[in-house]
Design an enzyme around this catalytic site. Structure first.
Site, short mmCIF file in Angstrom:
data_model
loop_
_atom_site.label_atom_id
_atom_site.label_comp_id
_atom_site.label_asym_id
_atom_site.label_seq_id
_atom_site.Cartn_x
_atom_site.Cartn_y
_atom_site.Cartn_z
N LEU A 1 28.08 9.22 20.53
CA LEU A 1 29.28 9.10 19.64
C LEU A 1 29.57 10.35 18.37
O LEU A 1 30.24 9.46 17.86
CB LEU A 1 29.55 7.21 19.54
CG LEU A 1 29.98 6.51 20.46
CD1 LEU A 1 30.10 5.58 20.80
CD2 LEU A 1 30.59 6.96 21.79
N UNK A 2 28.52 10.53 18.39
CA UNK A 2 28.95 11.56 17.17
C UNK A 2 29.59 13.05 17.44
O UNK A 2 29.66 12.84 18.38
CB UNK A 2 27.52 12.23 17.02
N GLY A 3 30.26 13.09 16.13
CA GLY A 3 31.28 14.06 16.64
C GLY A 3 30.78 15.98 16.78
O GLY A 3 30.86 16.49 17.47
N THR B 1 28.13 15.36 18.89
CA THR B 1 27.20 14.84 20.41
C THR B 1 27.31 16.01 21.77
O THR B 1 26.18 16.13 22.26
CB THR B 1 28.24 13.64 20.94
OG1 THR B 1 27.26 12.88 19.98
CG2 THR B 1 27.11 13.18 22.46
N ARG C 1 30.98 11.09 26.35
CA ARG C 1 30.28 12.21 25.64
C ARG C 1 28.82 12.34 25.96
O ARG C 1 28.35 12.00 26.09
CB ARG C 1 30.62 12.70 24.15
CG ARG C 1 31.64 11.76 23.00
CD ARG C 1 31.69 11.87 22.39
NE ARG C 1 33.20 11.29 21.42
CZ ARG C 1 33.23 11.45 19.82
NH1 ARG C 1 31.89 11.89 19.25
NH2 ARG C 1 34.45 11.18 19.91
#
EC number: 1.11.1.9
Length: 206
Positions: free
Chosen positions: A51-53, A55, A103
């Site tokens: 869930l990282u920017g 990813t 994602r």
């Protein structure tokens, strides 16, 4: 007190010399995999989060490196971690579906080895990451990289060699010795020349 503050003599007496001393349990379950089984391979190790920017960027680039260079001896290893902004808050059994449908989404499936969630900083850090941080205390591209926002520091003790965020990278040579660490800002795909250089080396006669 940080492990890094222990005496050099004490560390030398007990510290492993390569990643082959460690094992990790695959995300799909089953028995732990010894990294010693990857002897002779070039390893790219990353702490990942779904869930990282970054990813989408990093996961797809990890897949691309594994696809292109895997046949020549590269093995990409991903270790999900929830220590940075709680961006890997899914359970182990949910991570693959998150990658597939959210994602990066679009049916994405990692073609590299993923392991169970672990911590990479603090007293409960996975031994592999404690070793990697000792071997390579700072990223080669940004020696000043560190976590500075107190609200995101959820581990103790805090050490200068801590991983600063998701998707830091560690490049390990075919002898199991860590060679280079890259910050989260260094594109995964841009490690390819360093990997190529290792893959092109003649095998050691030792």
């Amino acid at each position: 007190m940080c492990a890094a503050q222990r005496s050099a003599a004490a560390l030398a007496a007990v510290a492993p010399r390569s990643v082959y001393a460690f094992s990790a349990r695959p995300l799909a379950g089953g028995e732990p995999i010894s990294l010693g089984s990857l002897r002779g391979k070039v390893l790219l190790i990353e702490n990942v989060a779904s869930l990282u920017g970054t990813t989408v960027r990093d996961y797809t680039q990890m897949n691309e490196l594994q696809r292109r260079l895997g046949p020549r001896g590269l093995v990409v290893l991903g270790f999900p971690c929830n220590q940075f902004g709680h961006q890997e808050n899914a359970k182990n059994g949910e991570i693959l579906n998150c990658l597939k449908y959210v994602r990066p989404g679009g049916g994405f499936e990692p073609n590299f080895m993923l392991f169970e969630k672990c911590e990479v900083n603090g007293a409960n850090a996975h031994p592999l990451f404690a070793f990697l941080r000792e071997a390579l205390p700072t990223p080669s591209d940004d020696a000043t990289a560190l976590m500075t926002d107190p609200k995101f520091i959820t581990w103790s003790p805090v050490c200068r060699n801590d991983i600063a965020w998701n998707f830091e990278k560690f490049l390990v040579g075919p002898d199991g010795v860590p060679l280079r660490r890259y910050s989260r800002r260094f594109l995964t795909i841009d490690i390819e020349p360093d990997i190529e250089a290792l893959l092109s080396q003649e095998p050691s006669s030792a």
